[in-house]
Design a protein around this motif. Structure first.
Motif, mmCIF file in Angstrom:
data_model
loop_
_atom_site.group_PDB
_atom_site.id
_atom_site.type_symbol
_atom_site.label_atom_id
_atom_site.label_comp_id
_atom_site.label_asym_id
_atom_site.label_seq_id
_atom_site.Cartn_x
_atom_site.Cartn_y
_atom_site.Cartn_z
ATOM 1 N N ARG A 9 2.219 7.169 -6.450
ATOM 2 C CA ARG A 9 0.897 8.025 -6.822
ATOM 3 C C ARG A 9 1.488 9.483 -6.320
ATOM 4 N NH1 ARG A 9 -4.805 8.151 -3.274
ATOM 5 N NH2 ARG A 9 -2.754 8.425 -1.492
ATOM 6 N N ARG B 27 -2.652 3.349 5.232
ATOM 7 C CA ARG B 27 -4.624 3.536 5.199
ATOM 8 C C ARG B 27 -4.482 2.678 3.570
ATOM 9 N NH1 ARG B 27 -7.883 7.161 8.295
ATOM 10 N NH2 ARG B 27 -9.163 4.890 7.730
ATOM 11 N N GLU B 28 -5.183 1.248 3.579
ATOM 12 C CA GLU B 28 -5.872 0.993 2.496
ATOM 13 C C GLU B 28 -7.686 0.970 2.055
ATOM 14 O OE1 GLU B 28 -4.978 -2.893 0.079
ATOM 15 O OE2 GLU B 28 -6.364 -3.398 1.466
ATOM 16 N N ASN B 29 -7.578 2.468 1.339
ATOM 17 C CA ASN B 29 -8.470 3.589 1.112
ATOM 18 C C ASN B 29 -8.601 4.468 0.206
ATOM 19 O OD1 ASN B 29 -7.167 5.913 1.961
ATOM 20 N ND2 ASN B 29 -8.533 5.887 4.021
ATOM 21 N N ALA B 30 -9.861 5.144 -0.210
ATOM 22 C CA ALA B 30 -10.081 6.096 -1.814
ATOM 23 C C ALA B 30 -9.179 6.948 -0.834
ATOM 24 C CB ALA B 30 -11.222 6.441 -1.891
ATOM 25 N N PRO B 31 -8.561 7.751 -2.368
ATOM 26 C CA PRO B 31 -7.821 9.114 -1.931
ATOM 27 C C PRO B 31 -8.270 9.966 -1.190
ATOM 28 C CG PRO B 31 -7.713 8.470 -3.803
ATOM 29 C CD PRO B 31 -8.613 7.921 -3.722
ATOM 30 N N SER B 32 -7.822 10.817 0.065
ATOM 31 C CA SER B 32 -8.570 11.850 1.019
ATOM 32 C C SER B 32 -9.045 12.881 0.720
ATOM 33 C CB SER B 32 -7.886 11.809 1.653
ATOM 34 O OG SER B 32 -6.773 13.297 1.459
ATOM 35 N N MET C 262 1.059 3.936 -2.910
ATOM 36 C CA MET C 262 0.504 5.404 -2.463
ATOM 37 C C MET C 262 2.217 6.487 -2.946
ATOM 38 S SD MET C 262 -2.130 5.271 -1.562
ATOM 39 C CE MET C 262 -2.583 4.034 -2.686
ATOM 40 N N THR D 108 0.874 -1.144 0.392
ATOM 41 C CA THR D 108 0.328 -0.106 -0.117
ATOM 42 C C THR D 108 0.786 1.091 -0.133
ATOM 43 O OG1 THR D 108 -2.113 -0.898 1.208
ATOM 44 C CG2 THR D 108 -2.049 1.206 1.222
ATOM 45 N N ASP E 177 -7.854 -0.478 -6.899
ATOM 46 C CA ASP E 177 -8.896 0.812 -6.488
ATOM 47 C C ASP E 177 -8.058 2.174 -5.569
ATOM 48 O OD1 ASP E 177 -10.787 -0.621 -7.500
ATOM 49 O OD2 ASP E 177 -11.505 -1.172 -5.387
ATOM 50 N N ASN E 178 -7.035 1.977 -5.092
ATOM 51 C CA ASN E 178 -6.241 3.240 -4.675
ATOM 52 C C ASN E 178 -5.446 4.123 -5.214
ATOM 53 O OD1 ASN E 178 -4.859 0.928 -4.633
ATOM 54 N ND2 ASN E 178 -3.930 0.798 -2.462
ATOM 55 N N HIS F 140 -13.380 5.700 -5.559
ATOM 56 C CA HIS F 140 -12.692 4.482 -5.614
ATOM 57 C C HIS F 140 -14.438 3.530 -6.171
ATOM 58 C CE1 HIS F 140 -11.531 1.490 -2.780
ATOM 59 N NE2 HIS F 140 -12.378 1.225 -2.286
#
Length: 312
Positions: free
Chosen positions: A110, A224-229, A107, A103, A303-304, A309
């Protein structure tokens, strides 16, 4: 003694006021604690599966009050719960698709892509810089003793992505860095200080250098594996950033870091179920190499790395 009497009276009045203030604070604290206890009790839910194996502990306090704690489960009884439960009747949190190390690597890529795009967009970099300054000014941030109280901390992405310098974004950033480094060194050879040289530059050149310096400070790396803030998503949107322009799943940067099931799932969605089925019997190293070939040029993204997302 009479002359001291008013002083003692004043002291007694102060003591009474202090005592009253203390009692008021104590009563308020008791009310707040009672509200917290009530809230805690309202959040306590007894689940049927827990209740079947739960017990209680009865104790008597030093002042003789009876206390009963219900809904307790012994450690050895935890295995009696249905699979996926941990004594609360609720399912355990779903396992992340990617490891923390992967992750952070994703990032980092990214971040490098945002940097590479931002250094060529002075108008967006200016907005990003002003945003940062406004956050410090209106957010009551600390101040240093320098005349110009702005700090730029260059992001070190190699910590999380060892080969980031060989990525498309990494090479673009290094090319731009060398361009400005050559110009500054040329000015120094002419005997000009940096500030004097900057004063001689056009506004466009200053904006482009501002964009580069601002870009190097961008950092979106997270474990943290989630959508961008919202902040990261807004910046990606402003740059019209498509990570597929800067990143592609390869054996080195993705496939060797995930399970065989994950690789087959990716091939199923990005290529076809038939191709995934044909690869199902391969060993991990062979599967990684085959998937690398299959995914080449397809612009698939986890997705991340997407601006939203959305489903794969």
């Amino acid at each position: 003694m009479e002359a001291l009497q008013p002083e003692y009276e004043a002291y007694d009045e102060d003591a009474d006021e202090s005592g009253e203030l203390y009692r008021t604070i104590e009563e308020k604290a008791d009310r707040i604690q009672a509200q917290l206890d009530a809230l805690d009790e309202s959040l306590t839910v007894t689940y049927p599966d827990d209740l079947a194996i739960a017990g209680a502990i009865v104790t008597v306090s030093h002042d003789g009050q009876l206390k009963i704690e219900r809904g307790l489960i012994r450690k050895e009884d935890m295995k009696k719960l249905p699979s996926g439960q941990e004594g609360t009747g609720r399912s355990s949190e779903e396992k992340p698709v990617h490891s923390e190390k992967l992750t952070r690597m994703l990032m980092a890529h990214r971040t490098a892509a945002i940097q590479a795009e931002l250094m060529n967009r002075p108008e967006v970099a200016l907005a990003a810089l002003v945003y940062r300054l406004a956050m410090q000014v209106f957010g009551n941030r600390f101040r240093s003793g320098h005349i110009v109280q702005i700090n730029v901390e260059e992001t070190r992405l190699k910590i999380d992505a060892e080969n980031i310098e060989q990525s498309r974004a990494g090479m673009a950033i290094e090319e731009k860095r060398q361009y400005w480094k050559d110009k500054v060194e040329a000015a120094e050879q002419e005997g000009k200080g940096l500030f004097a040289w900057l004063l001689d530059q056009s506004q466009q050149d200053l904006l482009e250098l501002l964009a580069f310096c601002t870009a190097t400070s961008i950092n979106t790396v997270s474990s943290r594996e989630n959508a961008p803030s919202d902040e990261v998503a807004a910046l990606m949107s402003a740059l019209s950033l498509d990570m597929a322009d800067w990143w592609e799943a390869t054996a080195e940067n993705y496939l060797s870091h995930v399970s065989k099931d994950r690789i087959l799932s990716v091939v199923t969605k990005a290529v076809s179920p038939d191709r995934a089925d044909a690869m199902r019997g391969l060993k991990k190293d062979q599967l990684v190499l085959r998937a690398d070939e299959e995914l080449s040029g397809l612009r698939w993204l986890p997705d991340n790395l997407k601006s939203t997302h959305a489903g794969e």
